[in-house]
Design an enzyme around this catalytic site. Structure first.
Site, mmCIF file in Angstrom:
data_model
loop_
_atom_site.group_PDB
_atom_site.id
_atom_site.type_symbol
_atom_site.label_atom_id
_atom_site.label_comp_id
_atom_site.label_asym_id
_atom_site.label_seq_id
_atom_site.Cartn_x
_atom_site.Cartn_y
_atom_site.Cartn_z
ATOM 1 C CE1 TYR A 102 -4.012 2.524 1.074
ATOM 2 C CE2 TYR A 102 -2.058 3.533 2.288
ATOM 3 C CZ TYR A 102 -3.150 3.673 1.707
ATOM 4 O OH TYR A 102 -3.912 4.775 1.779
ATOM 5 C CD GLU A 190 -5.900 4.234 -1.451
ATOM 6 O OE1 GLU A 190 -5.864 4.516 -0.145
ATOM 7 O OE2 GLU A 190 -6.852 3.724 -2.049
#
Ligand code: GDP
Ligand code: MN
Length: 378
Positions: A102, A190
Site C-alpha cells: 500500500y 493512492e
C-alpha cells in the site's frame, strides 16, 4: 471533492513515470474481447465505479482468454456495486503478483503537511490494517517546501521490509506519486496495491485520486474528468448554480446562506429533535434563480417532510430570496410545509412578499427550528 476513476488515476500516474499495466477501457463486452486479444489473452476485467472494495464485491475478475474476458465483462457490466451501476470496465493485462504493497499521499490536516503512508499489508482496505495491525503502517510527513526527501523514501522502504534490489524502483515511484499529488492539487493519491511481480518489477495495479474542488479552476483538464454518471442529479444541479449541497439522511430540508450559519441551523434542528435532510449553503448575494434551484433540489428528495429557510440578509437581500422562493413554489407546486425566517437587509419587503404565500414564518432561529420540527412530525 472530485474522485477520479481507477483508469484516470493510473493515467495520471503513468504520465509521471509510475509503471502501470497495459490496458484500455471498454463499455461493451465485445470491446473487452477485442482489447483482450490485443493484450495477449490473459487479462483482468475491472469495474470502473467510484467505490472501494470492488474486488470483494465481485467487480474484478481474471480472464484466461478473450472469450472469457467477454463473458466476464458482460457479467460485470450488468452489476450494481454499492448502489452504483457499472458502465465501464478497465481491461488490463493480468499481472503476476508476488506481493501487494500500500502506498499513498494524503493531507494531514492536524500536522498541516502532506503525509506519505505505506504498508507491507497492501491489497486490503487500509482502514482495516489501521485497526488490526497499526504498526504495519509506516508514516512520513513531507515538508511542503522541501518536498519528499530520499531518506524518507528509504525509511519507508525499510519500514515495509522491501528487498534492497527494489529500493531504487520504489523511490522513483514514491517521488512520482508525491509529484502527482502536488501537481494535481489532490487531497489523496493512492496506489493499492502496488505489486511486486514475479520478475521483480513494481507496478501500480490500482489507483485512486481525490481532487480538491477549490483548486479545480487551475486544472480545466482534470475538471473535465468528472464523471457525471457517478454523481446524483442533485449534486450536478447544485454545482451548476454554485450552491454547496451535501445530501444527508434526515427529513428537514434546510436552505441557508453562509456555511457557518448552515451548520448552526443544522445543529439547532437536531437540538430540537429533528434531523436535517441536507446541508445547503446558497452563498452570499444569491439571486432569485439560485434560490429557486435550491428549493428544487431540496424538494427532489422524497424524504423531506418540512423545509426550513433561514436567511440572514447581509449581501443577500431578503426580498430577492422571497422572490426566488415564490417562483419556486409556483414551479414546484409543493405541499411540504415550509418555515421561513428572514432577518436583515430588506426583511420587511421580503416578509411582505411572503405574506399571502401560506408559509409558516418565524422570528428567531429557535422558533423556526421548533416549527420545522413540529411540521415534519405532521
Ligand atoms: P479494489 O478492490 O476496488 O481496491 O480493486 P483493486 O484494483 O485493488 O483489485 C483488488 C484485488 O484484485 C487486488 O488487490 C489484487 O489482489 C487483485 N487483482 C487486481 N488486478 C490483478 C491482476 O492483474 N492479477 C491478479 N492476479 N490479481 C489482480
Ligand atoms: Mn485497491
Amino acid at each position: 471533492m472530485l474522485k477520479l476513476h481507477e483508469y484516470q488515476s493510473k493515467q495520471l500516474f503513468a504520465q509521471r513515470g509510475i509503471p502501470i499495466p497495459k490496458g484500455k477501457v471498454a463499455t461493451a463486452a465485445q470491446e473487452a474481447r477485442d482489447i483482450a486479444i490485443e493484450l495477449g489473452g490473459r487479462v483482468v476485467v475491472k469495474s470502473q465505479v467510484l467505490v472501494g472494495g470492488r474486488g470483494k464485491a465481485g467487480g474484478i475478475k481474471l480472464a484466461k482468454s478473450p472469450g472469457e474476458a467477454e463473458e466476464l465483462a458482460a457479467q460485470i457490466l450488468s452489476m450494481t456495486i454499492k448502489g452504483l451501476p457499472v458502465r465501464k470496465v478497465l481491461v488490463d493485462q493480468a499481472a503476476d503478483i508476488r506481493k501487494e504493497i500500500y502506498l499513498a499521499v494524503t493531507n494531514d490536516r492536524a500536522a498541516r503537511k502532506p503525509l506519505m503512508m505505506a504498508s507491507s499489508a497492501g491489497g486490503v482496505d487500509i482502514e482495516e490494517v489501521a485497526r488490526t495491525d497499526p504498526e504495519k503502517i509506516i508514516r512520513e510527513h513531507v515538508d511542503p517546501l522541501m518536498g519528499l526527501r530520499d531518506y524518507q523514501t528509504r525509511n519507508i522502504a525499510l519500514g515495509i521490509e522491501l528487498a534492497r534490489e527494489q529500493w531504487k524502483q520504489f523511490s522513483e515511484i514514491a517521488a512520482a506519486l508525491y509529484r502527482t499529488y502536488v501537481e494535481t492539487d489532490a487531497s489523496l493519491a493512492e496506489v493499492n496495491p502496488l505489486v511486486i511481480t514475479g520478475d521483480n518489477r513494481l507496478v501500480a495495479l490500482d489507483g485512486k485520486i481525490v481532487l480538491d474542488d477549490n483548486a479545480l479552476y487551475r486544472h480545466p483538464d482534470l475538471a473535465e474528468m468528472r464523471d457525471l454518471d457517478e454523481e446524483s442529479p442533485q449534486e450536478t444541479e447544485a454545482r451548476k448554480y454554485g450552491l454547496s449541497y451535501v445530501k444527508l439522511e434526515g427529513e428537514i430540508g434546510c436552505m441557508v446562506n453562509g456555511a457557518g450559519l448552515a451548520m448552526g441551523t443544522m445543529d439547532i434542528v437536531k437540538f430540537f429533535g429533528g434531523s436535517p435532510a441536507n446541508f445547503l449553503d446558497i452563498g452570499g448575494g444569491a439571486q432569485a434563480d439560485k434560490v429557486t434551484a435550491a428549493l428544487r433540489i431540496i424538494l427532489s428528495d422524497s424524504k423531506v417532510k418540512a423545509v426550513l429557510i433561514n436567511i440572514f440578509g447581509g449581501i443577500t437581500r431578503c426580498d430577492e430570496v422571497a422572490r426566488g422562493f415564490l417562483a419556486a413554489r409556483q414551479e414546484l407546486n409543493a405541499s411540504v410545509p415550509m418555515v421561513v425566517r428572514l432577518v436583515g437587509t430588506n426583511e420587511e419587503e421580503g416578509r411582505r412578499l411572503l405574506a399571502d404565500a401560506s408559509v409558516i414564518t418565524a422570528t428567531s432561529l429557535a422558533d423556526a427550528a421548533q416549527k420545522a420540527v413540529a411540521a415534519a412530525k405532521g
